[in-house]
Design a protein around this motif. Structure first.
Motif, mmCIF file in Angstrom:
data_model
loop_
_atom_site.group_PDB
_atom_site.id
_atom_site.type_symbol
_atom_site.label_atom_id
_atom_site.label_comp_id
_atom_site.label_asym_id
_atom_site.label_seq_id
_atom_site.Cartn_x
_atom_site.Cartn_y
_atom_site.Cartn_z
ATOM 1 N N HIS A 116 0.648 -1.157 -0.164
ATOM 2 C CA HIS A 116 -0.050 0.007 -0.177
ATOM 3 C C HIS A 116 0.790 1.268 -0.135
ATOM 4 N N LEU A 117 1.740 1.316 -1.115
ATOM 5 C CA LEU A 117 2.492 2.699 -1.383
ATOM 6 C C LEU A 117 1.444 3.743 -1.968
ATOM 7 N N LEU A 118 1.401 4.732 -2.120
ATOM 8 C CA LEU A 118 0.807 5.436 -2.888
ATOM 9 C C LEU A 118 1.571 5.913 -4.318
ATOM 10 N N PRO A 119 0.823 5.047 -5.272
ATOM 11 C CA PRO A 119 1.585 5.187 -6.662
ATOM 12 C C PRO A 119 1.805 6.215 -7.415
ATOM 13 N N THR A 120 1.284 7.546 -6.764
ATOM 14 C CA THR A 120 1.532 8.651 -7.369
ATOM 15 C C THR A 120 2.747 9.512 -6.844
ATOM 16 N N LEU A 121 3.381 8.927 -5.666
ATOM 17 C CA LEU A 121 4.533 9.554 -4.970
ATOM 18 C C LEU A 121 5.739 8.738 -5.246
ATOM 19 N N THR A 122 6.864 9.269 -5.069
ATOM 20 C CA THR A 122 8.243 8.640 -5.218
ATOM 21 C C THR A 122 8.375 7.760 -3.842
ATOM 22 N N GLU A 125 9.198 10.317 -1.392
ATOM 23 C CA GLU A 125 7.886 10.939 -0.701
ATOM 24 C C GLU A 125 6.892 9.897 -0.047
ATOM 25 N N LEU A 128 8.149 9.980 3.491
ATOM 26 C CA LEU A 128 8.042 11.369 4.162
ATOM 27 C C LEU A 128 6.581 11.569 4.410
ATOM 28 N N LEU A 129 5.913 10.972 3.938
ATOM 29 C CA LEU A 129 4.222 11.357 3.759
ATOM 30 C C LEU A 129 3.801 11.258 5.114
ATOM 31 N N PRO A 130 4.131 10.323 6.378
ATOM 32 C CA PRO A 130 3.552 10.472 7.842
ATOM 33 C C PRO A 130 3.921 11.506 8.346
ATOM 34 N N TYR A 165 9.291 5.327 -8.626
ATOM 35 C CA TYR A 165 7.776 5.181 -8.393
ATOM 36 C C TYR A 165 7.508 3.751 -7.861
ATOM 37 N N VAL A 167 5.517 1.504 -8.990
ATOM 38 C CA VAL A 167 5.630 0.535 -10.070
ATOM 39 C C VAL A 167 6.986 0.231 -10.576
ATOM 40 N N ARG A 181 8.369 3.910 5.553
ATOM 41 C CA ARG A 181 7.427 4.878 5.998
ATOM 42 C C ARG A 181 7.251 4.483 7.540
#
Lengths: 262, 866
Positions: A116-122, A125, A128-130, A165, A167, A181
């Protein structure tokens, strides 16, 4: 990169939190039922549990025993039918969705079976998200988020792929990013749902080593749901669920997990 | 193992019997789970079809109405229009027709000033004087409060249109002054069947009797007025053709029309407008079709696994294609059907735009041909744009399910080239297809039809290439910019634009097309008005005085000179209505005159001068030495060219029923600033002596003082019409506004379709979004936080689409205005800013419409589905 290399990295090492403080997780009389078209399914039928700070707990049990549901409830991802959950001294029963999200951001790290990584972020990123979600420097007590993100990526051996990314990463690599993360804001509690379930043996082993070593360094309370005997043998405590009830709760090598390695 | 299964059909393998029925079944099963996603695509197509069938349905209804109510719309069987009163011979010919049973009524139309009272400011109105006992022969004049015209109208009463009441602040029963005489308003004209056919009809309507007209003294010999005779045949009278021929012989200069023609001018204008609006609607439909194409591409991409599996168990590419082909057709059909229903609504709204200028009440009704056409075009358009992804199905290899990881690798050059060739071919097919559809909308000669297709295809290529290029560039810039120091929500929002399956570029193009169109029309409309206002240079007269009687001439000029704000001396010319009979022996009726040059067959206003005025430039020949002597004339350069006139030519004229023979002394040209430039023929004074003269004057006054001048003149000379250029501009502006309103109304659908495409694209990524929302929530994001990220995404997308659409619109509008009016180029800052903000908000609304339910999802429900 291998887990053994990580030991050489300069990562801030935190001592385990004092046992004098409240337990990391307190659960009492927890039940969860789901109404279906024909009848009610009782997934959890009364769980009482106390997990101390710094403990490494493996939750075992056959499919449908309620382990993932329990983990989800501990993270406040769903509301229990009855019972009480106290995380790091805060009662989360009855918190509304947004307050729960904020509390989760500060106190709970999560590792999923399917990354469950966000596909739109590297990769960077994502790590760094949390930190960004908890409002940067303020509440997480981390002065330089991007620096810590890079350190964590380095410790999971993916610093050179930080601009990739999801993918563009393999399953094992994605899970390592997810690990970094989970530790980003130094949550006191880390919940992991079959973190190696989607990986082959070698990658699984690698991820597990990373998880345990990061856990030791960060001094986090780790609750891990798994089918894997080998994995659970590394835990300081093994809780087995069956039909929504705790059927066994064994502690072994309690010292091993709580003591940081040099 | 999948690779152990046959990848091709073998005899006897079940899947070989892959009939269309099977494909139908699978297509239906497949699409059920995507209904939410496809809902928006269907809507986008429906918007296009709705606007198309609305326009065409209205046009057909209008045509039918013209045909079925032809007599009513003419209020007669035959109408004859002239600009001067009949000669005694013509009168007796008309009387002869009456004796044969052809009934006749006489209508006079002119413009004049009207006011509520002597003290109140007057306004310009179109007067129509009728004989209420006879007029109209067919149909009826409807008044409010209801009353038969024959009883309501007397020599002391008038009926007026609503805008007269509104602007003069009057109500039915009040008194209105025309030509200095009071008239009682008996009612408001709510329906006037033959309004479409009249001349001098732009201003607000005042209808009165002939006695009333005479009492007001509005018509002087030589006044600017149109005379119309309406005829009704009776069973005993000659047929329409012989009557028409007799009239033609008696009135060679008149405009004669009969009901069978169903108004050639109106029909032609209607056809052109229909073609244009259909093409604008087609653009909307193309946006919808792009939506279908994009959605099907995303759909097929998501179904790659299923397709690979189907291929593994023996389905051929053509079998799989059938499934998605059927889905595309179903989408086009559904969009078409919803669109046809929507079109009925559009059709109902439409007449309200034109009601002011056309007295019409075409009934909106279900029209099978238009509906079938709309649905057919919807399916065809959808198929055309789905062509590339459908062809792409062939490239999905069954082995895909074995090596998912390879999905993201870039293909090698030969493959890429092959793919590019395929898409170029598909592009060409799409273009030819739409050029064909565009041609089917066109009317006129085969050459016109070809040209419509060519232009449409050309415009399509240019617009879409420009939009795609700008969209690509802007996305690039955004991507680079988003790497900088930006708040986390903004960065995440922007990075959402690059998500797999987000189709940011096609959404930008879809939304941008709508903005571009709507704004281009708006800018051109405003540019035209601004140009008209701007291009009256200093010194150009801005007030015209019309129909000054000879006895009032000096008094009027004195009064004008005393008025405050009048700059310089007013220019005055006396004119006489004169008709050219022949030039050098050749009758003007036999000359080959085309278009506007045909005006020389009608009476022209001519003037006379003794000495040469200083503003006249002699081009050829010599001005006369003395004003007396044999009749001579000096001809305007353009008229001389058209009529092949040289100094020394002989011209014969008919003036007030008398023959006048003149010699052409010179050819002149006059700067268009002067009033005299509107008069093409200047006679020597003696030539026009004794003919009824009417004076015109032009002057320049400070705009703020014109109303006072109007009032002062109206008080003493109520029959003198004062035309304020500002008023004329206002009327022109009214017409231009109305036209552009209609076009904008239709082009707005393109924006709507673009917004729906955005919704559709967002709906297409719903599951991905749901998962991400849950991850974000698990990591500690509040709903507010998540909604901020989404809002940033939609707002940025909308703002970028608005920006590129309006930039291109600014460019196109400048180009068009430069070409048409040689206008100055300008950067429309405010319209661009408004477009950007408005599009951002529209995009935000559209995006949220498709993602609202996502926010409330409980994390565990989604995470467990993995």
């Amino acid at each position: 990169m291998h887990a053994t290399q990580c030991h050489n990295k300069k990562l801030e090492v935190h001592p385990p939190r004092s046992d004098l403080r409240a337990p990391a997780i307190q659960v009492s009389g927890l039940t969860k039922s789901i109404p279906t078209a024909t009848h009610r399914v009782d997934i959890l039928r009364g769980i009482d549990l106390e997990i101390q700070l710094g403990e490494f707990v493996a939750i075992m049990g056959p499919s449908g025993s309620g382990k993932s549901t329990l983990l989800g409830l501990l993270a406040g991802l769903d509301t229990p039918t009855s019972g009480q959950i106290i995380l790091d001294g805060e009662d989360i029963t009855g918190l509304d969705e947004d307050r729960m999200a904020l509390l989760r951001g500060r106190k709970v790290g999560f590792v999923f079976q399917s990354y469950h990584l966000l596909p739109t972020l590297t990769a960077e990123e994502n790590v760094l998200l949390p930190y960004e979600l908890t409002g940067g420097n303020g509440s997480s007590g981390i002065s330089d988020g991007p620096k810590r993100a890079r350190e964590l990526l380095e410790s999971v051996g993916l610093l050179d792929r930080r601009d990739h990314y999801p993918v563009q990463l393999s399953g094992g690599e994605q899970q390592r990013v997810a690990l970094a993360r989970a530790f980003m804001v130094r949550p006191p509690i880390l919940l992991a749902d079959e973190p190696t379930g989607n990986l082959d043996t070698e990658n699984g082993k690698h991820v597990l080593e990373l998880l345990i070593s990061l856990n030791l360094r960060e001094g986090t309370t780790l609750v891990l749901v798994t089918h894997d005997e080998a994995l659970s043998s590394r835990a300081s405590r093994r809780i087995t669920l069956r039909d929504g009830r705790i059927v066994s709760d064994e502690r072994e090598n309690a010292e091993r997990a709580t003591e940081p390695r040099p | 193992m999948p690779n152990a299964l046959p990848s091709r059909d073998r005899e006897g393998v079940g899947i070989l019997n892959f009939s269309w029925a099977t494909a139908c079944k699978i297509a239906w099963r497949e699409s059920r789970s995507s209904s939410f996603k496809f809902l928006f695509v269907i809507l986008a197509v429906a918007v296009g079809v709705g606007s198309l069938t609305g326009v065409r349905g209205f046009s057909r209804a209008f045509h039918e109405m013209l045909l079925s109510q032809a007599r009513t719309l003419m209020a007669a069987d035959l109408s004859l229009r002239v600009f001067e009163l009949p000669t005694p011979q013509q009168d007796s010919a008309l009387a002869a027709l009456s004796r044969l049973g052809v009934d006749r009524t006489w209508i006079t139309e002119t413009v004049t000033m009207a006011s509520a009272s002597v003290e109140k400011p007057p306004m310009l109105v179109s007067v129509k004087a009728v004989d209420p006992k006879k007029y109209p022969f067919y149909g009826e004049i409807r008044l409010s409060p209801p009353a038969p015209l024959s009883r309501a109208l007397t020599a002391d009463t008038v009926a007026v249109s609503d805008d007269v009441l509104l602007r003069l602040n009057l109500k039915v029963g009040d008194s209105i002054r025309l030509g200095g005489q009071p008239f009682r308003i008996v009612g408001e004209v709510t329906y006037e069947p033959d309004r479409m056919l009249g001349t001098l009809n732009v201003g607000p309507r005042v209808m009165m009797t002939r006695d009333g007209l005479d009492r007001a003294g509005l018509i002087l010999p030589g006044s600017r007025a149109a005379e119309r005779f309406l005829f009704r045949l009776s069973p005993n009278s000659p047929g329409i053709e012989p009557v028409r021929e007799r009239l033609k012989a008696t009135f060679p200069d008149a405009l004669i029309a009969d009901f069978r023609e169903s108004h050639p001018l109106v029909t032609q204008a209607l056809n052109r407008a229909t073609t244009f609006l259909s093409l604008v609607s087609l653009i909307t439909l193309i946006i919808g079709a792009i939506g279908v194409g994009t959605a099907m591409r995303a759909h097929i991409q998501q179904r790659m696994d299923s397709i690979a599996i189907m291929k593994c168990i023996g389905a051929r590419s053509s079998h799989v294609m059938r499934i998605y082909l059927l889905q595309t057709i179903a989408l086009g059909l559904a969009g078409g059907l919803v669109g046809v229903a929507f079109g009925l609504v559009v059709q109902r709204v439409f007449p309200s735009f034109l009601a002011r200028y056309f007295e019409l009440e075409p009934t909106a009704h279900w029209d099978f041909v238009t509906a079938a056409q709309g649905i057919g075009i919807a399916v065809l358009a959808s198929l055309l744009f789905t062509l590339p992804p459908l062809i792409g199905i062939r490239r999905i290899r069954p082995s895909l399910i074995l090596r998912r990881e390879m999905e993201e690798t870039k293909p090698d050059w030969p493959t890429r080239f092959a793919e590019a060739r395929a898409s170029l071919l598909a592009g060409a097919t799409i273009l030819i297809g739409f050029a064909g559809i565009a041609m089917s909308f066109a009317t006129g000669t085969p050459r016109d039809i070809w040209r419509t297709g060519e232009y449409f295809a050309g415009a399509l290529v240019i617009s879409f290439t420009a939009l795609s290029a700008v969209a690509w560039l802007m996305l690039r810039v955004l991507k680079i910019a988003s790497r900088g120091k930006l708040p986390a929500s903004v960065r995440h929002g922007i990075s959402n634009l690059y998500r797999p399956g987000a189709h940011a570029q096609s959404v930008l193009v879809a939304l941008g097309v709508g903005v571009m169109f709507t704004l281009t029309i708006y800018l051109v409309q405003h540019g035209m008005i601004a140009e008209m206002n701007r291009s009256s240079p200093p010194g150009m007269p801005n007030v015209f005085l019309i129909d000054i009687a000879p006895k009032d001439r000096d008094a009027v000029l004195d009064l004008v000179k005393q008025q405050r704000g009048v700059e310089g001396a007013p220019e005055v010319i006396g004119t006489v209505a004169a008709k050219i009979s022949s030039v050098d022996g050749q009758p003007v009726d036999q000359m080959n005159l085309k278009g506007f040059a045909r005006r020389y067959r009608s009476p022209r206003s001519v003037t006379s001068a003794a000495a040469m005025p200083d503003y006249v430039d002699l081009v050829r020949g010599r001005w006369w030495d003395s004003a007396s002597g044999a009749p001579q004339v000096c001809v305007d350069e353009d008229a001389a060219k058209i009529l092949h006139i040289q100094p020394g030519s002989e011209m014969r004229w008919a003036i007030s029923g008398r023959e006048v023979q003149t010699r052409v002394a010179c050819v002149q040209s006059i700067d268009s600033v002067h009033l005299s430039s509107r008069v093409e023929f200047i006679f020597n004074t003696s030539a026009l002596a004794g003919f009824p003269v009417i004076y015109y004057s032009s002057l320049r006054a400070q705009p703020s003082t014109v109303p006072a001048l109007q009032e002062a003149l109206y008080k003493r000379f109520p029959t003198v019409t004062v035309v304020n250029i500002a008023d004329v501009l206002q009327i022109i502006q009214g017409v231009v506004d109305r036209i552009s309103q209609v076009v904008r109304f239709i082009s707005m659908f393109a924006i709507l379709a673009g917004a729906v495409i955005l919704s559709s694209s967002v709906a297409g990524t719903r599951f991905r979004r749901m998962r991400e929302v849950v991850i974000l929530k698990t990591l500690g994001a509040t709903r507010w936080r998540v909604s901020r990220i989404f809002s940033v995404e939609f707002l940025v997308l909308g703002a970028v689409a608005g920006l590129m659409g309006s930039l291109l619109a600014g460019g196109f509008a400048n180009l068009l205005l430069k070409r048409m009016l040689d206008a100055q180029t300008s950067i429309p800052v405010v319209p661009i800013a408004v477009s950007v903000v408005a599009t951002a908000f529209i995009a935000n609304a559209a995006g949220w419409m498709a993602s609202f339910p996502i926010l409330g999802q409980k994390p565990l429900e989604i995470l467990r589905e993995e």
